[in-house]
Scaffold this active site. Structure first.
Site, PDB file in Angstrom:
ATOM      1  N   HIS A  38       0.818  -1.214   0.000  1.00 35.95           N
ATOM      2  CA  HIS A  38       0.000   0.000   0.000  1.00 35.95           C
ATOM      3  C   HIS A  38       0.844   1.253   0.000  1.00 35.95           C
ATOM      4  CE1 HIS A  38      -3.869  -1.560  -0.066  1.00 35.95           C
ATOM      5  NE2 HIS A  38      -3.665  -2.351   0.967  1.00 35.95           N
ATOM      6  N   ARG A  50      -9.703   4.632 -21.546  1.00 38.06           N
ATOM      7  CA  ARG A  50     -10.104   3.224 -21.532  1.00 38.06           C
ATOM      8  C   ARG A  50     -11.596   3.155 -21.235  1.00 38.06           C
ATOM      9  NH1 ARG A  50      -5.962   3.601 -17.768  1.00 38.06           N
ATOM     10  NH2 ARG A  50      -3.933   2.944 -18.531  1.00 38.06           N
ATOM     11  N   GLU A  68       0.234  -2.620 -30.931  1.00 36.53           N
ATOM     12  CA  GLU A  68       0.646  -3.402 -29.766  1.00 36.53           C
ATOM     13  C   GLU A  68       1.229  -4.739 -30.187  1.00 36.53           C
ATOM     14  OE1 GLU A  68      -2.683  -2.735 -26.529  1.00 36.53           O
ATOM     15  OE2 GLU A  68      -3.547  -2.892 -28.516  1.00 36.53           O
ATOM     16  N   ASP A 113       1.854  -3.864 -24.055  1.00 35.81           N
ATOM     17  CA  ASP A 113       1.561  -5.050 -24.856  1.00 35.81           C
ATOM     18  C   ASP A 113       2.595  -5.257 -25.957  1.00 35.81           C
ATOM     19  OD1 ASP A 113      -0.517  -6.492 -23.771  1.00 35.81           O
ATOM     20  OD2 ASP A 113      -2.071  -5.217 -24.649  1.00 35.81           O
ATOM     21  N   ARG A 132       2.891 -10.526 -19.599  1.00 40.06           N
ATOM     22  CA  ARG A 132       3.143  -9.401 -18.704  1.00 40.06           C
ATOM     23  C   ARG A 132       2.560  -9.611 -17.312  1.00 40.06           C
ATOM     24  NH1 ARG A 132      -0.794  -4.797 -21.371  1.00 40.06           N
ATOM     25  NH2 ARG A 132      -0.900  -3.929 -19.285  1.00 40.06           N
ATOM     26  N   CYS A 163       1.062   5.563 -25.671  1.00 42.06           N
ATOM     27  CA  CYS A 163       0.198   5.671 -24.492  1.00 42.06           C
ATOM     28  C   CYS A 163       0.475   4.560 -23.495  1.00 42.06           C
ATOM     29  CB  CYS A 163      -1.275   5.672 -24.900  1.00 42.06           C
ATOM     30  SG  CYS A 163      -1.795   4.170 -25.722  1.00 42.06           S
TER      31      CYS A 163
END
Lengths: 89, 560
Positions: B189, B291, B416, B440, B450, B487
């Site tokens: 955290h 997204r 990608e 990607d 990944r 991006c």
């Protein structure tokens, strides 16, 4: 009555962190007594610690068991939850 | 203990920050309760514990509400842990054996924490959350104040075993120069929240256990180090970097550009329209990746056109006159949606995902494009749409045709997959723009999942193989006169951002918190210098060498 069902978990983080919290909230929300089991170990689905300690990863099979009135519909809700991915992309 | 010699403590740095200051250690937790028999009845002890748990839950809930956002969610999870039936059963067992409430809480929470720790990884790190709850409950039972962040009365470097969400959420940034934790990894955290709030942090620095209150240290997140007993020269250098960073953060927000004035628009990656205002405040010149998954992931059927339109409109209204790139739904067997593709696949990353899934469910794509076109007509933003995971020229043509049919004038693709990078020129003959998703692209170039820890070492966008593919796209962009953006997370690494621009990328999109660092770094290099730095990285054999070569090339011309 007792209802039981085996589901393969769709969330890419399994039942850890946020998906675990959401699952427990969903389980509490059904009002039924629900347990979730992976392999030999079975825990109260309303317990975030129990659920996290199962160490459920994506693709694991878990067995849900519900007791009492509305057991089937509780399992419908939770099965739906488990097959969906709740992680952010 | 005065350590005269200098030592360098290694951990994991979070972000690019650096800080210098005196250590203040987190106040020690309340003394461990001794195992002793209670003078009260088990019922009375249970009632005391319940009351203490309620007090702690209320306190954590209030802290969560004060902090908001991600911190709130984390604190709410802690509240759930405090009220967990597993814990109350364990407490009840202890109390009925005749122990005090304090000891019962200590033993019961400890038992559960141990179970989590034994599981390791992410769950092991949650044990710290549970331990924090236990300490708070014990303090409440004793009527002591809740343990928390120290207040030495001057700015300090906070050193802690690991920080619990309740502590990090309310950190006073004017006082805390940096965070150092002894335990905890990049998914703790402390790390997540430090990243979110832009706090300089080094986590998991085991040797930091030897630091004492008042020790002066340099915390360097960029190099993942904590330096004890720093020399005057080191402090001066750190101060210089701090000043540069502050200047960058406080600099009037200018549009992204290189030292020679070449424009490089800096855009935001967003996953929810609610974060748009913050991005604007941090100087985002638009959105480079929106997204849309959040609209779909929680539903078992695709959301209606009207529902989607409302969200898109909310987003577009935040960016009047600015570019906003929206990515069509990116889902597949790795992020299964019942209405899209929930088939079991052996290799989800290589399966029916991204645009492939949308083209087999045209209705979902058409609804999304309809909603986007409606939102576009109702607002002033410059809306661009792009398709995820495109691997062929045919897919590009199909997507562009759909988008144009729906009245969307600018339609592009995400690069990608290596095939798209290699055929970028043919793809850009049809697409209006390309946006490179480096995460990607790295996964597919290196053939390394990944999400898989065991091959994480291969997931490095500095790898020259990845950079060569980026260059292919950059060159194609220049030849066709079409814009090429990035991006992925690579755009948020300041030096890598310079390399990308040197390879022909003309806009960069990133998490808004990273904008200031990247904006400042770009201003140090001209286009020609960026190209030289990129060239140096391209000729390297490994990711590490590429980084070194880029650093050396950047240092050779930045003499000021």
């Amino acid at each position: 009555m007792t209802a039981t069902r085996t589901v393969s978990v769709g969330s890419s983080q399994g039942l850890h962190a946020r998906p675990a919290k959401l699952f427990v909230e969903a389980a509490q929300g059904t009002g039924a007594q629900v347990t979730i089991a992976k392999g030999e170990k079975s825990v109260n689905a309303a317990s975030i610690l129990g659920v996290m300690s199962l160490g459920v990863d994506k693709g694991d099979e878990v067995t849900l068991t519900a007791e009492g009135e509305g057991a089937e519909s509780a399992l419908d809700t939770l099965e739906e939850f488990l097959v969906t991915d709740h992680d952010e992309a | 203990m005065a350590v005269a010699s200098q030592s360098v403590l290694k951990g994991t740095g979070i972000g690019q920050g650096v800080a210098v200051g005196p250590v203040a250690r987190m106040s020690p937790p309340p003394a461990v309760p001794a195992e002793q028999s209670s003078t009260l009845t088990p019922e009375e002890e249970t009632a005391r514990v319940q009351e203490a748990i309620q007090t702690v839950a209320a306190d954590l809930t209030a802290r969560g509400q004060a902090a908001g956002g991600q911190a709130q969610e984390v604190l709410e999870a802690q509240v759930m842990m405090a009220q967990d039936p597993t814990v109350s059963e364990a407490v009840a067992a202890q109390v009925s054996a005749g122990t005090t409430g304090e000891y019962a809480v200590h033993a019961a929470f400890g038992e559960v924490a141990e179970t989590l720790q034994a599981l390791g990884g992410y769950l092991g790190e949650r044990a710290a959350d549970l331990h924090d709850v236990a300490i708070r409950v014990i303090a409440a039972l004793r009527g002591e104040p809740a343990p928390g962040v120290p207040d030495p009365g001057h700015p300090f470097v906070l050193v802690a075993q690991d920080l619990a969400p309740a502590d990090t959420a309310l950190l006073d940034l004017d006082k805390v120069l940096a965070l150092v934790t002894i335990e905890g990894g990049p998914t703790s955290h402390t790390a997540i929240l430090a990243r979110g709030k832009g706090i300089t942090a080094v986590v998991g620095a085991k040797e930091a256990a030897g630091l004492n209150d008042g020790d002066e240290v340099i915390v360097d997140a960029a190099s993942s180090e904590v330096v004890t007993n720093p020399s005057q020269e080191q402090k001066d250098r750190a101060a210089e970097r701090i000043a540069q960073r502050e200047a960058a953060q406080a600099a009037p927000i200018t549009d992204g550009a290189l030292a020679d004035g070449t424009e490089v628009p800096l855009l935001a990656n967003l996953g929810n329209p609610e974060h748009a205002a913050e991005a604007v405040e941090l100087g985002a010149e638009g959105v480079g990746l929106f997204r849309t998954e959040f609209l779909f992931l929680s539903s078992d059927s695709a959301p209606s056109v009207a529902e989607q339109r409302q969200s898109y409109q909310q987003l577009l209204e935040a960016f009047p006159g600015k570019k906003v790139v929206v990515r069509a739904l990116d889902a597949g067997a790795d992020k299964p949606l019942p209405f899209l593709n929930d088939a079991e696949e052996e290799n989800p990353a290589l399966g029916l995902r991204g645009l492939r899934a949308l083209l087999t469910n045209e209705e979902v794509l058409r609804d999304q494009l309809t909603a986007l076109a409606e939102a576009d007509r109702a607002t002033e933003a410059d809306l661009w749409v792009m398709a995820p995971m495109v691997s062929t020229v045919e897919e590009t043509e199909t997507f562009a045709k759909f988008a144009h049919q729906h009245g969307l004038k600018t339609a592009g693709v995400m690069v990608e997959v290596p095939s798209s990078a290699l055929l970028a020129e043919q793809i850009l003959a049809t697409a209006d723009f390309a946006s490179i998703g480096t995460n990607d692209l790295t996964q597919y170039t290196m053939a390394a999942d990944r999400l898989l820890g065991s091959v994480a070492g291969l997931q490095d966008p500095w790898h020259p193989a990845v950079l060569k593919l980026v260059r292919e796209v950059g060159v194609a962009g220049t030849r066709t006169g079409k814009p090429v953006g990035v991006c992925g997370e690579a755009a948020a690494d300041p030096l890598l951002a310079v390399v990308l621009v040197g390879l022909g990328v003309n806009s960069l999109s990133m998490a808004p918190a990273a904008l200031a660092d990247v904006r400042a770094e770009l201003l140090h290099h001209t286009k020609e210098q960026a190209q030289a730095i990129a060239e140096a990285a391209l000729t390297a054999s490994t990711a590490a060498e590429a980084l070194e070569a880029a650093r050396a090339a950047a240092a050779s011309h930045s003499t000021e």
